[in-house]
Write an enzyme that holds these catalytic residues in place. Structure first.
Site, PDB file in Angstrom:
ATOM      1  N   PHE A   2       0.808  -1.227   0.000  1.00 33.45           N
ATOM      2  CA  PHE A   2       0.000   0.000   0.000  1.00 33.45           C
ATOM      3  C   PHE A   2       0.834   1.267   0.000  1.00 33.45           C
ATOM      4  O   PHE A   2       0.353   2.338  -0.366  1.00 33.45           O
ATOM      5  CB  PHE A   2      -0.938   0.021   1.231  1.00 33.45           C
ATOM      6  CG  PHE A   2      -0.237   0.473   2.496  1.00 33.45           C
ATOM      7  CD1 PHE A   2      -0.112   1.823   2.793  1.00 33.45           C
ATOM      8  CD2 PHE A   2       0.330  -0.443   3.383  1.00 33.45           C
ATOM      9  CE1 PHE A   2       0.556   2.254   3.934  1.00 33.45           C
ATOM     10  CE2 PHE A   2       0.995  -0.031   4.521  1.00 33.45           C
ATOM     11  CZ  PHE A   2       1.109   1.325   4.793  1.00 33.45           C
TER      12      PHE A   2
ATOM     13  N   GLU B   9       9.488  -3.906  12.766  1.00 33.59           N
ATOM     14  CA  GLU B   9       9.286  -2.778  11.851  1.00 33.59           C
ATOM     15  C   GLU B   9       7.979  -2.103  12.278  1.00 33.59           C
ATOM     16  O   GLU B   9       6.894  -2.681  12.131  1.00 33.59           O
ATOM     17  CB  GLU B   9       9.170  -3.279  10.403  1.00 33.59           C
ATOM     18  CG  GLU B   9       8.964  -2.140   9.407  1.00 33.59           C
ATOM     19  CD  GLU B   9       8.731  -2.633   7.975  1.00 33.59           C
ATOM     20  OE1 GLU B   9       8.007  -3.636   7.786  1.00 33.59           O
ATOM     21  OE2 GLU B   9       9.258  -1.995   7.048  1.00 33.59           O
TER      22      GLU B   9
ATOM     23  N   SER C 129       5.391  -6.983   3.296  1.00 35.11           N
ATOM     24  CA  SER C 129       6.024  -7.324   4.568  1.00 35.11           C
ATOM     25  C   SER C 129       6.799  -8.643   4.446  1.00 35.11           C
ATOM     26  O   SER C 129       6.502  -9.475   3.583  1.00 35.11           O
ATOM     27  CB  SER C 129       4.957  -7.426   5.647  1.00 35.11           C
ATOM     28  OG  SER C 129       3.986  -8.370   5.251  1.00 35.11           O
TER      29      SER C 129
ATOM     30  N   CYS D  87       9.612   1.895   3.189  1.00 37.18           N
ATOM     31  CA  CYS D  87      10.545   0.801   3.490  1.00 37.18           C
ATOM     32  C   CYS D  87      11.953   1.339   3.643  1.00 37.18           C
ATOM     33  O   CYS D  87      12.832   0.646   4.125  1.00 37.18           O
ATOM     34  CB  CYS D  87      10.495  -0.260   2.409  1.00 37.18           C
ATOM     35  SG  CYS D  87      11.165   0.311   0.858  1.00 37.18           S
TER      36      CYS D  87
HETATM   37  P1  NAD Z   1       1.589  -6.620   3.122  1.00 40.58           P
HETATM   38  O1  NAD Z   1       2.611  -7.703   3.173  1.00 40.58           O
HETATM   39  O2  NAD Z   1       0.544  -6.592   4.166  1.00 40.58           O
HETATM   40  O3  NAD Z   1       0.795  -6.663   1.714  1.00 40.58           O
HETATM   41  C1  NAD Z   1       1.464  -6.653   0.483  1.00 40.58           C
HETATM   42  C2  NAD Z   1       0.608  -7.368  -0.559  1.00 40.58           C
HETATM   43  O4  NAD Z   1       0.452  -8.735  -0.172  1.00 40.58           O
HETATM   44  C3  NAD Z   1      -0.790  -6.792  -0.703  1.00 40.58           C
HETATM   45  O5  NAD Z   1      -1.126  -6.757  -2.063  1.00 40.58           O
HETATM   46  C4  NAD Z   1      -1.650  -7.772   0.066  1.00 40.58           C
HETATM   47  O6  NAD Z   1      -2.963  -7.861  -0.439  1.00 40.58           O
HETATM   48  C5  NAD Z   1      -0.922  -9.093  -0.124  1.00 40.58           C
HETATM   49  N1  NAD Z   1      -1.113 -10.022   1.002  1.00 40.58           N
HETATM   50  C6  NAD Z   1      -1.260  -9.700   2.307  1.00 40.58           C
HETATM   51  N2  NAD Z   1      -1.396 -10.814   3.049  1.00 40.58           N
HETATM   52  C7  NAD Z   1      -1.330 -11.865   2.201  1.00 40.58           C
HETATM   53  C8  NAD Z   1      -1.404 -13.279   2.370  1.00 40.58           C
HETATM   54  N3  NAD Z   1      -1.562 -13.825   3.575  1.00 40.58           N
HETATM   55  N4  NAD Z   1      -1.302 -14.053   1.283  1.00 40.58           N
HETATM   56  C9  NAD Z   1      -1.130 -13.521   0.061  1.00 40.58           C
HETATM   57  N5  NAD Z   1      -1.058 -12.179  -0.163  1.00 40.58           N
HETATM   58  C10 NAD Z   1      -1.154 -11.361   0.891  1.00 40.58           C
HETATM   59  O7  NAD Z   1       2.400  -5.233   3.071  1.00 40.58           O
HETATM   60  P2  NAD Z   1       1.818  -3.745   3.152  1.00 40.58           P
HETATM   61  O8  NAD Z   1       1.353  -3.486   4.537  1.00 40.58           O
HETATM   62  O9  NAD Z   1       0.909  -3.475   2.039  1.00 40.58           O
HETATM   63  O10 NAD Z   1       3.150  -2.900   2.869  1.00 40.58           O
HETATM   64  C11 NAD Z   1       4.066  -2.535   3.848  1.00 40.58           C
HETATM   65  C12 NAD Z   1       5.282  -3.432   3.849  1.00 40.58           C
HETATM   66  O11 NAD Z   1       5.920  -3.400   2.589  1.00 40.58           O
HETATM   67  C13 NAD Z   1       6.351  -2.983   4.836  1.00 40.58           C
HETATM   68  O12 NAD Z   1       6.851  -4.124   5.505  1.00 40.58           O
HETATM   69  C14 NAD Z   1       7.421  -2.340   3.959  1.00 40.58           C
HETATM   70  O13 NAD Z   1       8.726  -2.349   4.513  1.00 40.58           O
HETATM   71  C15 NAD Z   1       7.330  -3.217   2.762  1.00 40.58           C
HETATM   72  N6  NAD Z   1       7.899  -2.576   1.586  1.00 40.58           N
HETATM   73  C16 NAD Z   1       9.100  -3.053   1.126  1.00 40.58           C
HETATM   74  C17 NAD Z   1       9.697  -2.469   0.028  1.00 40.58           C
HETATM   75  C18 NAD Z   1      11.002  -3.000  -0.498  1.00 40.58           C
HETATM   76  O14 NAD Z   1      11.388  -2.652  -1.612  1.00 40.58           O
HETATM   77  N7  NAD Z   1      11.712  -3.826   0.259  1.00 40.58           N
HETATM   78  C19 NAD Z   1       9.074  -1.395  -0.615  1.00 40.58           C
HETATM   79  C20 NAD Z   1       7.833  -0.944  -0.137  1.00 40.58           C
HETATM   80  C21 NAD Z   1       7.273  -1.556   0.968  1.00 40.58           C
END
Ligand code: NAD
Length: 498
Positions: free
Chosen positions: A148, A383, A225, A280
């Site tokens: 998001f 985090e 995440s 991130c």
């Molecule tokens: P999230 O892991 O909750 O969700 C990411 C995606 O995964 C979404 O599209 C969500 O619908 C899907 N998802 C969630 N739970 C799932 C499951 N159980 N099974 C399958 N798909 C699932 O992450 P978020 O809250 O949207 O984003 C924040 C996180 O992203 C933070 O940890 C941040 O550090 C990380 N992030 C990392 C980078 C990078 O390049 N390393 C960049 C941006 C964000």
């Protein structure tokens, strides 16, 4: 308002009967009902992408690059509209929303170089009458599952190179802020992308698992995440797909005694609290070296943090940051702050009772500064992804670098110092993917690559830059032999080598 998917170049109503609420984080109001795709809806979108891909993949790279060029123009044309839609669903300020779009746009600009990036290799006369050449071909249909926190930048970092390489993409955006990804898909069609090459299918685990198990999907890019990154990497690779999965972070900024303290404090406030800490590459841990440095740093940080203006994006250009994304995220952050207090950290800037008049139902969290945080505390290990900065006091440079090296995450880090030797040693030894020297958020530009180490990344090829063209294409190597190099009867004419 009922929202849609974007399939085959048009907005399409969901049929599963399942919806997820999309909020305006500033007011707490539900502003959209987002359809959650069923297995059959997702399978159908994937099949349509597979039908559209061959013609796009067969188009010469220069023509695909022209679509990227047109997209750059269209994004610039619609920048204000896109930024407004982004802020309304995400909560970040308008300048931050434009930054989100701009960093995505830069990768589309980079993709204009597709003909150069996809150029193959050629060896003339590898043997008698034998030539050898390698070409890079698209994978077919690939999936991007996105977080998001950067609803424009993250999809563009993946969709741009994937399309430029000749693939079709099925994007599963975050269910928190899906409007801008769909607007971008619409713009791609206006830019000349054939319909069906960029599908946006909204959904949750059911939709994601369908992508991971589909025989048609050849590559999976995930950003989010760490636990989900690890899960997606395991399932995608077990199903024989290539995968790159980027996870969470806990970025340390080390402040040496010789650092310019004003610069370091300004950097920490911007990197720690910008976009409410939902980046991130946010710096969530400051590590001053020596008690005297620590005292000076905390004295410099406190008044700066107390001055931060937290408000909705509609409140003008001097807003420092807006709400966090959901009520759930707000409660989680406040819970972690309480754990810091309970576990003995010193809460130097305390906004636990923060509330904004007129926006009492918004998901606002005021800025917090902790001092004397220790590595065993939950606020250090986890985090937080919110406006909370922790100061961990280190007795020496070795102790400071050891902290960053021992942390399970390895996305970004930075050091503030005037000493070249220390800076060089730090850059060389640190086991973290992106390093800043007197730069707090060292996000590489589009033509370099972005990726962390340790539990911040699963896979090997990074986001954008040359790695992205490698990830979204595969190498085929052709060895050819023509009759002039061969004697009758099919044997080599070795004399031809002379
Ligand atoms: P999230 O892991 O909750 O969700 C990411 C995606 O995964 C979404 O599209 C969500 O619908 C899907 N998802 C969630 N739970 C799932 C499951 N159980 N099974 C399958 N798909 C699932 O992450 P978020 O809250 O949207 O984003 C924040 C996180 O992203 C933070 O940890 C941040 O550090 C990380 N992030 C990392 C980078 C990078 O390049 N390393 C960049 C941006 C964000």
């Amino acid at each position: 308002m009922e929202m849609h998917h974007f399939i085959d170049g048009a907005y399409v109503k969901g049929t599963s009967g399942r919806f997820s609420d999309v909020y305006n984080p500033a007011t707490g109001e539900v502003q959209g009902k987002l359809p959650m795709a069923s297995v059959s809806e997702m399978d159908d979108a994937i099949a349509r992408a597979a039908a559209a891909q061959p013609a796009w993949g067969a188009m010469n790279p220069q023509r695909r690059a022209r679509v990227m060029m047109a997209m750059v123009g269209l994004m610039n044309r619609d920048m204000d509209k896109l930024a407004e839609a982004l802020s309304r669903e995400h909560g970040k300020t308008l300048p931050d929303a434009k930054g989100d779009l701009q960093r995505g746009l830069e990768v589309i600009e980079y993709c204009i170089g597709a003909p150069q990036m996809l150029k193959g290799e050629y060896t003339d006369d590898a043997g008698p009458g034998i030539d050898m050449y390698s070409m890079r071909q698209p994978l077919g249909v690939v999936a991007a599952i996105m977080p998001f926190n950067f609803p424009a930048m993250m999809p563009l970092w993946h969709v741009g190179p994937a399309l430029a390489c000749g693939n079709a993409v099925v994007l599963k955006p975050s269910e928190r802020d899906p409007s801008v990804p769909m607007m971008l898909a619409e713009l791609f069609v206006e830019a000349g992308l054939p319909k069906g090459c960029f599908q946006v299918v909204n959904g949750d685990k059911e939709a994601v698992d369908t992508l991971l198990d589909s025989d048609i999907i050849q590559g999976v890019s995930f950003v989010g995440s760490t636990p989900i990154a690890q899960y997606i990497y395991s399932r995608a690779t077990a199903n024989g797909k290539r995968a790159q999965c980027f996870g969470g972070a806990k970025n340390h900024l080390i402040v040496m005694p010789d650092a310019d303290m004003d610069q370091a404090a300004d950097a920490l406030v911007g990197a720690g609290f910008g976009a409410a800490g939902e980046r991130c590459m946010a710096v969530s841990v400051a590590v001053p070296v020596g008690e005297e440095t620590a005292d000076r740093l905390v004295d410099a940080l406190k008044p700066r943090i107390e001055k931060l203006r937290v408000a909705p994006y509609t409140d003008g250009d001097d807003v420092d940051f807006g709400p966090v994304v959901t009520a759930e995220a707000k409660n989680r952050i406040l819970g972690l702050i309480q754990s810091g207090v309970d576990q003995g950290a010193e809460l130097v800037v305390d906004n636990r009772d923060f509330s904004l008049q007129g926006y009492e139902n918004g998901f606002f969290v005021g800025p917090h500064l902790f001092d004397r945080v220790t590595p065993d505390m939950d606020i250090y290990k986890t985090e937080i992804f919110g406006p909370v900065l922790s100061v961990v006091r280190a007795g020496s440079y070795e102790e400071a670098i050891g902290l960053a090296m021992d942390h399970e995450y390895g996305n970004g880090t930075a050091i503030y110092t005037r000493d070249g030797d220390t800076a060089r040693d730090f850059a060389h030894r640190i086991n973290i993917g992106m390093v800043g020297i007197n730069v707090p958020i060292p996000v590489p530009l589009a033509y370099h690559t972005f990726g962390g180490w340790k539990k911040s990344m699963f896979g090997d090829l990074n986001q954008h830059g040359p790695d992205s063209f490698k990830f979204y294409s595969r190498t085929k190597t052709v060895t050819s032999r023509w009759p002039s190099g061969i004697k009758e009867g099919g044997e080599f004419n070795f004399k031809a080598m002379d």
